[in-house]
Design a protein around this motif. Structure first.
Motif: not given
Length: 509
Positions: A396-405, A456-468
């Protein structure tokens, strides 16, 4: 031939009858008028005329006041029955029934008796809080005031009206209450006007001065998230410790997946208020909510319940998934354009749009949520490249880094699959677009450096912070019973820290 007058009259009646019948339904009953003239006398003082007595009517016409001779006149009244209310301070109010007849003046004499005891009007309300002219007031504010009366044992009640200074829409925030305080919810950066009216037990009233105050400026909250309170799912904003909390949506429907535009002026979100998840935008304070997606093209599909969209890097457009189609739309709802079609038997789902290279990454899924793949493409939908293939477990939940690499995503490393989409052990991963440099940011234990993901937990919906430099994400129990929590961590998975309880689908700008 000679006709008698009577014969001619009969002929005229016959000739005019159709005309008279045609006009019969258009007749208008005329209004008839009369008048009232009267005098009000003091029954306890040898029937001396009373000046400044207030006369009102029911049905309502207008109010009149007696002159120095105790006289009043109510001209041009429509014929009918009226009740006069005759009222003066320190006297008992009298009601008089009268009949107004056509073309004549009906005389009225009213005798008022002194009220038992001498009642005095309340003093004007005073000592407002906030003080008149106060600024920088909170948007949840308790208005307070002081009431007094010359009659020490009199019982006083208050009513309060409140309105924005640029609006004539008054709010009755308190009505005929013994309270001398009332709490109100307001808007940021607005001037408000309020006025208190005080009544005593005899019905005497006095209106206070008009008081003003200014609320504080809208805080620069950088965090948006979804919270379920009492079964209602709404969008909130706050600072990094949950301060300046603002509830942006209040409907009985589901509002979800908030994203602040790159220009920081509008918040995009989705809602099922129409019965299907549609794309909306609103101001940062929750005002001016507008649907921008067309009703027949919702933000829905396999496993997509309003979460499949993203802003363009310049904030002028959005891309969103609707079943097997990927659409691009201007921020005002114009310019809808289909840019891609999913492979046969698959739907588009979550997506991101990177500034670097002006590229989109999007997830496709089959009817089974575990059948997931990630593709990159140009902003016009061309140059589609598969960057992550179907893997065991939910992806799930693909997202880019700040510089898109690099890209972030989550995957259940236990490979668990069931029809309801449950995950047992979802980790967050980072990798380069070519698949190299894979890093697991959610190891169960990380020694002495702020323990890793709890078992027993899941890490979900990741996004980079505004400064990366950070990753914001959601952690929740894998039984989906406990409320989710929003956390942050370093880009290598260290220094995990909880930000918000009972919160999910975060956005950090």
């Amino acid at each position: 031939m000679l006709f008698s007058f009577r014969t001619v009259a009969r002929l005229l009646i016959l000739l005019l009858s159709p005309v008279l019948l045609a006009c019969e339904n258009n007749t208008v009953e005329p209004a008839y008028y009369g008048a009232l003239e009267g005098v009000v006398l003091d029954g306890g003082n040898n029937n001396v005329p009373l000046a400044n007595v207030v006369i009102t009517t029911s049905p309502a016409t207008t109010s009149f006041t007696t002159n120095n001779q105790g006289k009043f006149s109510l001209p041009n009244l429509v014929v009918g029955k009226y009740t006069l209310s005759v009222r003066k301070t320190d006297y008992k109010t009298e009601s008089v029934n009268v009949q107004v007849d056509e073309g004549r003046v009906t005389p009225v004499t009213v005798i008022l008796e002194k009220a038992s005891g001498t009642n005095r009007r309340p003093n004007a309300p005073s000592e407002p809080s906030p003080a008149n002219g106060a600024t920088d007031q909170p948007v949840r504010l308790t208005l307070k005031w002081r009431v007094t009366d010359p009659d020490k044992n009199d019982s006083l009640r208050s009513s309060v009206i409140l309105y924005e200074s640029n609006s004539f829409d008054q709010q009755q925030v308190l009505n005929n209450s013994r309270d001398t305080a009332v709490t109100v919810d307001l808007k940021y950066n607005k001037q408000y006007i309020w006025q208190v009216t005080v009544y005593d037990k005899a019905g005497e009233m006095v209106r206070g001065d008009v008081w003003r105050f200014q609320t504080s400026a809208l805080p620069e909250n950088r965090y948006l998230y979804v919270r379920n309170m009492g079964g209602n799912t709404d969008i909130y904003s706050s600072d990094n410790i949950g301060g300046n909390l603002i509830r942006l949506t209040t409907s009985a429907f589901v509002e979800t997946a908030p994203q602040l535009s790159p220009t920081r002026d509008r918040v995009a979100y989705t809602s099922n208020a129409t019965g299907r998840y549609q794309l909306y935008t609103m101001n940062r304070d929750g005002s001016d909510q507008r649907q921008i997606s067309p009703g027949m093209i919702p933000v829905e599909g396999y496993g997509n319940y309003g979460i499949g969209y993203h802003w363009s890097p310049d904030g002028s457009q959005l891309v969103y998934a609707s079943y097997d189609k990927l659409w691009r739309i201007n921020r005002d709802g114009t310019g809808l354009l289909q840019i891609a079609t999913a492979p046969v038997g698959r739907n588009f789902r979550e997506c991101d749009w990177a500034l670097q290279g002006n590229r989109i990454i999007v997830q496709t899924v089959g009817a089974n949520i575990y059948e997931a793949e990630f593709y990159t493409m140009s902003a016009d939908g061309s140059n589609q490249v598969k960057v992550v293939d179907n893997l065991p477990g939910r992806l799930d939940s693909p997202s880019f880094s700040i510089i898109g690499d690099r890209i972030l995503y989550s995957r259940d490393v236990d490979g668990y699959e069931n029809a309801n989409g449950r995950q047992l052990n979802a980790h967050i991963f980072s990798q380069k677009l070519d698949g190299s440099g894979l890093v697991d940011l959610s190891p169960t234990s990380m020694g002495s450096v702020n323990q890793g993901k709890p078992a027993g937990t899941n890490d979900l919906f990741p996004r980079y912070s505004p400064d990366g430099s950070k990753v914001i994400f959601v952690n929740m129990n894998n039984d989906n019973l406990a409320p989710p929590e929003i956390w942050i961590m370093d880009v290598d998975g260290k220094n995990r820290a909880k930000l918000f309880a009972n919160a999910t689908l975060p956005d950090w700008q």
